[in-house]
Design a protein around this motif. Structure first.
Motif, PDB file in Angstrom:
ATOM      1  N   MET A  22      -5.177  -6.965  -9.293  1.00 29.63           N
ATOM      2  CA  MET A  22      -6.558  -7.359  -9.012  1.00 29.63           C
ATOM      3  C   MET A  22      -6.725  -7.561  -7.517  1.00 29.63           C
ATOM      4  O   MET A  22      -5.769  -7.904  -6.816  1.00 29.63           O
ATOM      5  N   LEU A  23      -7.927  -7.367  -7.048  1.00 30.90           N
ATOM      6  CA  LEU A  23      -8.227  -7.552  -5.632  1.00 30.90           C
ATOM      7  C   LEU A  23      -8.989  -8.849  -5.439  1.00 30.90           C
ATOM      8  O   LEU A  23      -9.891  -9.182  -6.222  1.00 30.90           O
ATOM      9  N   ILE A  24      -8.619  -9.578  -4.408  1.00 27.13           N
ATOM     10  CA  ILE A  24      -9.288 -10.829  -4.071  1.00 27.13           C
ATOM     11  C   ILE A  24     -10.167 -10.565  -2.860  1.00 27.13           C
ATOM     12  O   ILE A  24      -9.722 -10.028  -1.842  1.00 27.13           O
ATOM     13  N   GLY A  25     -11.448 -10.952  -2.950  1.00 24.59           N
ATOM     14  CA  GLY A  25     -12.379 -10.667  -1.879  1.00 24.59           C
ATOM     15  C   GLY A  25     -12.948  -9.274  -2.029  1.00 24.59           C
ATOM     16  O   GLY A  25     -13.090  -8.757  -3.132  1.00 24.59           O
ATOM     17  N   LYS A  26     -13.273  -8.632  -0.912  1.00 22.34           N
ATOM     18  CA  LYS A  26     -13.861  -7.299  -0.999  1.00 22.34           C
ATOM     19  C   LYS A  26     -12.805  -6.262  -1.383  1.00 22.34           C
ATOM     20  O   LYS A  26     -11.622  -6.418  -1.095  1.00 22.34           O
ATOM     21  N   GLY A  27     -13.253  -5.211  -2.018  1.00 17.53           N
ATOM     22  CA  GLY A  27     -12.344  -4.176  -2.471  1.00 17.53           C
ATOM     23  C   GLY A  27     -11.827  -3.307  -1.340  1.00 17.53           C
ATOM     24  O   GLY A  27     -12.466  -3.177  -0.293  1.00 17.53           O
ATOM     25  N   ASN A  28     -10.666  -2.728  -1.573  1.00 12.09           N
ATOM     26  CA  ASN A  28     -10.038  -1.821  -0.623  1.00 12.09           C
ATOM     27  C   ASN A  28     -10.192  -0.396  -1.157  1.00 12.09           C
ATOM     28  O   ASN A  28      -9.816  -0.103  -2.286  1.00 12.09           O
ATOM     29  N   ASP A  29     -10.750   0.499  -0.318  1.00 10.86           N
ATOM     30  CA  ASP A  29     -11.038   1.865  -0.784  1.00 10.86           C
ATOM     31  C   ASP A  29      -9.773   2.600  -1.214  1.00 10.86           C
ATOM     32  O   ASP A  29      -9.776   3.356  -2.197  1.00 10.86           O
ATOM     33  N   LYS A  30      -8.669   2.386  -0.485  1.00 11.39           N
ATOM     34  CA  LYS A  30      -7.428   3.051  -0.853  1.00 11.39           C
ATOM     35  C   LYS A  30      -6.960   2.585  -2.228  1.00 11.39           C
ATOM     36  O   LYS A  30      -6.489   3.389  -3.045  1.00 11.39           O
ATOM     37  N   GLN A  31      -7.093   1.300  -2.483  1.00 12.14           N
ATOM     38  CA  GLN A  31      -6.664   0.780  -3.782  1.00 12.14           C
ATOM     39  C   GLN A  31      -7.598   1.199  -4.907  1.00 12.14           C
ATOM     40  O   GLN A  31      -7.174   1.353  -6.047  1.00 12.14           O
ATOM     41  N   LYS A  32      -8.862   1.387  -4.577  1.00 13.24           N
ATOM     42  CA  LYS A  32      -9.790   1.893  -5.592  1.00 13.24           C
ATOM     43  C   LYS A  32      -9.377   3.305  -6.022  1.00 13.24           C
ATOM     44  O   LYS A  32      -9.429   3.642  -7.215  1.00 13.24           O
ATOM     45  N   LYS A  33      -8.943   4.124  -5.049  1.00 17.83           N
ATOM     46  CA  LYS A  33      -8.464   5.468  -5.384  1.00 17.83           C
ATOM     47  C   LYS A  33      -7.161   5.394  -6.180  1.00 17.83           C
ATOM     48  O   LYS A  33      -6.938   6.181  -7.105  1.00 17.83           O
ATOM     49  N   MET A  34      -6.308   4.459  -5.810  1.00 21.32           N
ATOM     50  CA  MET A  34      -5.050   4.277  -6.546  1.00 21.32           C
ATOM     51  C   MET A  34      -5.341   3.869  -7.982  1.00 21.32           C
ATOM     52  O   MET A  34      -4.686   4.338  -8.925  1.00 21.32           O
ATOM     53  N   HIS A  35      -6.340   3.004  -8.165  1.00 18.90           N
ATOM     54  CA  HIS A  35      -6.692   2.580  -9.527  1.00 18.90           C
ATOM     55  C   HIS A  35      -7.225   3.752 -10.345  1.00 18.90           C
ATOM     56  O   HIS A  35      -6.883   3.911 -11.526  1.00 18.90           O
TER      57      HIS A  35
END
Length: 383
Positions: free
Chosen positions: A253-266
């Protein structure tokens, strides 16, 4: 007795093992895996950390050799009637006691199957066992003989796994409630365990895995407990456990604003999990599931970040590990069957950017395919 299964089911399990022993020309099986003892008799203990052996002969004899603290444990939790005790003393070698039992059963020069791949059979104990039985009988490694049967769950076992899955989902609700900036990882763990215990669950066979920041890239429990930052990543792998049966989940899970790289990883994890779901069905091989996982991640540029296995069987397991046999890795020839329960984990650890993304769910294999046991969303959660 505190039995979780009927006498008829225990009788059926014993018959299956005896049939396999006869087909493999094994006169007696020496069980050291606690999982085998629990599945075959209901015997529930952590006494396997000392020398302990359950003997089953093709004649149906069932004899447990253990220490005094486990006498009542076996009497209260199992169907075992013949319980022998070896005495703690300096220089004690319980393998001599085991040899006497085998002599009593007339097993000289026989073929003995041994569960060598067992946490309770330490290197020292295995050396003593081999030395004691050398020239007495022929020893054969039969570590997976019982595991092959344990991997396919009965209806009564599936009911326990489904209860475990509900507890795992309840723990996820606790994560969503407490995972926020300024919160301690220790508090999150405490609330997860609270929900499971209050729901009638058990201790898991290994620790829950939790990590934020750099520790979100770890696949093992470690003792550092951090406070979640305003912008952070939190990885958690846990199990609902009921009567020792496990159902696992894995999330980042991400805390605070999302990270674009992690959104792609998800998104890659979602695609890989979907590909694995299509392969997790009767007749396919365990290796086929891994290959589907690897194809997606490699095609999307995550080969360096993925693991060399993407899951494993789950069942009734004991410390130190809830991972059961068989595992989902390249080339594994195990043929998937209806009644298998597999945890499939899509793990991406980007060391270069210190970013993690994980998604894991437990599945029951059915005649037509599979069923995801968890009921919660697969969406990326940003707290």
């Amino acid at each position: 007795m505190g039995l979780h299964f009927s006498q008829e089911e225990f009788k059926s399990r014993k018959s299956k093992v005896l049939k396999s022993m006869k087909e493999q020309n094994i006169d007696a099986l020496l069980m050291f895996r606690q999982e085998s003892m629990y599945w075959l008799t209901g015997y529930d203990t952590f006494g396997y950390v000392f020398f302990q052996c359950l003997v089953l002969t093709t004649k149906g004899d069932l004899i447990l050799l253990t220490r005094a603290p486990d006498l009542r444990q076996a009497q209260n939790t199992s169907i075992i009637k013949d319980i022998r005790i070896w005495v703690d003393k300096d220089g004690a070698n319980p393998t001599f006691e085991l040899k006497n039992i085998l002599s009593e059963l007339g097993l000289e020069k026989s073929n003995l199957g041994v569960e060598y791949d067992a946490y309770g059979l330490t290197g020292r104990n295995a050396i003593q066992l081999n030395a004691s039985l050398n020239n007495f009988a022929n020893l054969h490694d039969k570590s997976e003989l019982v595991s092959c049967f344990r991997a396919v769950k009965t209806k009564s076992e599936i009911a326990l796994v489904q209860k475990a899955a509900k507890l795992a989902d309840d723990a996820m609700e606790a994560i969503w409630k407490y995972a926020r900036a300024g919160q301690s990882e220790a508090k999150i763990l405490a609330e997860m365990q609270k929900v499971i215990f209050e729901g009638g669950g058990d201790y898991p066979a290994n620790e829950f895995i939790i990590g934020s920041g750099k520790n979100a890239l770890l696949c093992r429990y470690q003792s550092e407990k951090q406070i979640l930052k305003n912008e952070d990543q939190l990885s958690l792998e846990w199990a609902g456990t009921y009567k020792h049966y496990h159902s696992c989940l894995f999330r980042t899970m991400l805390i605070g604003k999302g990270n674009d790289k992690q959104k792609k990883m998800h998104s890659a994890c979602i695609e890989a999990l979907s590909a694995c779901e299509k392969k997790l069905k009767p007749g396919n091989k365990a290796g086929d599931v891994f290959d589907a996982h690897a194809e997606v991640f490699d095609r999307l540029g995550y080969k360096k970040s993925r693991m060399n296995a993407c899951g494993y069987s789950l069942g009734a397991t004991f410390s130190p590990n809830w991972m059961d046999w068989p595992m989902l890795y390249n080339g594994n020839p195990y043929v998937i069957q209806s009644g298998n329960v597999f945890f499939m984990h899509m793990i991406l650890m980007d060391s270069e950017n210190q970013l993690a993304m994980n998604l894991g769910e437990t599945y029951l294999v059915t005649d037509k395919g599979n069923k995801r046991l968890g009921k919660k969303k697969l969406d990326l959660v940003i707290c």
